[in-house]
Design a protein around this motif. Structure first.
Motif, short mmCIF file in Angstrom:
data_model
loop_
_atom_site.label_atom_id
_atom_site.label_comp_id
_atom_site.label_asym_id
_atom_site.label_seq_id
_atom_site.Cartn_x
_atom_site.Cartn_y
_atom_site.Cartn_z
N GLU A 218 0.85 -1.28 -0.02
CA GLU A 218 0.11 -0.15 -0.02
C GLU A 218 1.09 1.11 -0.03
N THR A 219 0.40 1.99 -0.97
CA THR A 219 1.52 3.48 -1.11
C THR A 219 0.45 4.65 -0.92
N LEU A 220 1.09 5.53 -0.19
CA LEU A 220 0.42 6.93 -0.13
C LEU A 220 1.51 7.91 -0.99
N TYR A 221 1.22 8.35 -1.96
CA TYR A 221 1.92 9.11 -3.00
C TYR A 221 1.32 10.61 -2.86
N LEU A 222 2.43 11.39 -2.17
CA LEU A 222 2.03 12.95 -1.98
C LEU A 222 2.87 13.76 -2.78
N ALA B 215 -0.17 21.34 -0.73
CA ALA B 215 0.42 22.42 -1.35
C ALA B 215 -0.04 23.33 -0.13
N GLY B 216 -0.33 24.68 -0.59
CA GLY B 216 -0.63 25.82 0.24
C GLY B 216 0.32 26.46 0.98
N GLU B 217 -0.01 27.21 2.23
CA GLU B 217 0.90 27.75 3.04
C GLU B 217 1.40 26.83 4.10
N ALA B 218 0.88 25.70 4.21
CA ALA B 218 1.39 24.81 5.40
C ALA B 218 1.41 23.30 4.98
N PRO B 219 2.32 23.00 4.14
CA PRO B 219 2.47 21.58 3.42
C PRO B 219 2.71 20.63 4.76
N LEU B 220 3.84 21.17 5.63
CA LEU B 220 4.24 20.36 6.52
C LEU B 220 3.21 19.76 7.42
N ASP B 221 2.14 20.71 7.84
CA ASP B 221 0.88 20.42 8.76
C ASP B 221 -0.23 19.41 8.00
N GLY B 222 -0.11 19.75 6.61
CA GLY B 222 -0.92 18.93 6.00
C GLY B 222 -0.47 17.35 5.95
N ILE B 223 0.86 17.10 5.61
CA ILE B 223 1.51 15.71 5.69
C ILE B 223 1.56 15.10 6.99
N ASN B 224 1.93 16.10 8.16
CA ASN B 224 1.80 15.46 9.64
C ASN B 224 0.36 14.75 9.86
N ARG B 225 -0.81 15.38 9.17
CA ARG B 225 -2.12 14.91 9.49
C ARG B 225 -2.19 13.58 8.68
N LEU B 226 -1.75 13.63 7.71
CA LEU B 226 -1.77 12.26 6.61
C LEU B 226 -0.99 11.26 7.27
N LEU B 227 0.16 11.35 8.06
CA LEU B 227 0.82 10.49 8.47
C LEU B 227 0.20 9.65 9.64
N ASN C 67 11.96 14.34 12.09
CA ASN C 67 12.15 13.61 13.41
C ASN C 67 10.71 12.88 13.50
N GLY C 68 9.57 13.48 13.32
CA GLY C 68 8.32 12.75 13.27
C GLY C 68 7.94 11.92 12.27
N LEU C 69 8.58 12.15 10.95
CA LEU C 69 8.49 11.13 9.99
C LEU C 69 9.35 9.95 10.40
N GLN C 70 10.28 10.05 10.77
CA GLN C 70 11.15 8.85 11.28
C GLN C 70 10.45 7.98 12.26
N THR C 71 9.82 8.69 13.24
CA THR C 71 9.00 8.08 14.17
C THR C 71 7.79 7.31 13.73
N ALA C 72 7.47 7.94 12.56
CA ALA C 72 6.11 7.33 12.08
C ALA C 72 6.60 6.02 11.38
N MET C 73 7.68 6.13 10.39
CA MET C 73 7.94 5.10 9.72
C MET C 73 8.46 3.80 10.80
N VAL C 74 9.19 4.19 12.07
CA VAL C 74 9.26 3.12 12.74
C VAL C 74 8.15 2.41 13.35
N ASN C 75 7.20 3.38 13.82
CA ASN C 75 6.05 2.86 14.42
C ASN C 75 5.05 2.03 13.45
#
Length: 208
Positions: A48-52, A81-93, A123-131
């Motif tokens: 399963e792949t999430l393609y952002l 996209a938009g002004e806060a792409p990091l926030d958007g990706i964090n929600r999708l993680l 750092n949050g991305l790394q944690t999400a991958m490990v979890n």
């Protein structure tokens, strides 16, 4: 040795002792004018792949996937996209399934954000991958003006893929290097690839 997740690209899996360690963050650095997208598309096969996508629309990515002759899976494609792409990706993680693949194409827009915020994101991305025992692949465009966060991306990454594309006369040569590999061994030699309709080993001989 850490449990490996296959990439779905046979030539890579053979050279990487079965694939990429679960929980890894990977960077794929390549010229914007290269066929590096073929590598991304084939990475969607195994799980399963999430393609952002941060630049192209989700419709453009879907159209490219449907037109390619390379083997692909059926990734969930989201435009961030938009002004806060990091926030958007964090929600999708938080929605990422176990043992899945996350692709961010390209990561350049995130690397241009304030470095402190971007570091926290990595750092949050790394944690999400490990979890989730998953693998994240960050597509880095090695253009003329790399973003300020590029060094941080490659430092934080567990695995670094570097695709070098050279045009000489009528020939195009693609070589993939793996100079960094936490949880395994970096490759001492590059892999010569043929990137046409799909990813293959280039069997042509080098002429000195």
């Amino acid at each position: 040795m850490s449990r490996r997740l296959p990439t779905g690209i046979d030539v890579l899996d053979r050279r990487l002792d079965g694939g990429i360690p679960a929980g890894s963050v990977v960077t794929l650095s390549a010229s914007p004018a290269s066929q590096s997208e073929l590598l991304l598309y084939e990475l969607t096969v195994s799980r399963e792949t999430l393609y952002l996508t941060t630049e192209r629309s989700s419709e453009a990515v879907l159209d490219a996937l449907e037109r390619t002759n390379a083997p692909t899976g059926s990734p969930e494609i989201r435009h961030v996209a938009g002004e806060a792409p990091l926030d958007g990706i964090n929600r999708l993680l938080g929605t990422l399934p176990q043992e899945s693949t996350l692709l961010i194409d390209p990561v350049d827009a995130l690397e241009r954000r304030e470095l402190g915020r971007y570091r926290r994101f990595l750092n949050g991305l790394q944690t999400a991958m490990v979890n989730t025992e998953s693998v994240a692949v960050l597509h880095c465009l090695s253009g003329r003006s790399p973003p300020a966060g590029r060094d941080l991306t490659e430092y934080m990454a567990d695995v670094v893929f570097s695709l070098d594309t050279r045009v000489s006369g009528e020939s195009i040569e693609n070589r993939l290097a793996v100079p960094k590999f936490r949880g395994g061994r970096a490759l001492s030699e590059t892999i010569k690839l043929e990137l046409g309709d799909r990813v293959r080993i280039d069997t042509s001989r080098d002429i000195a």
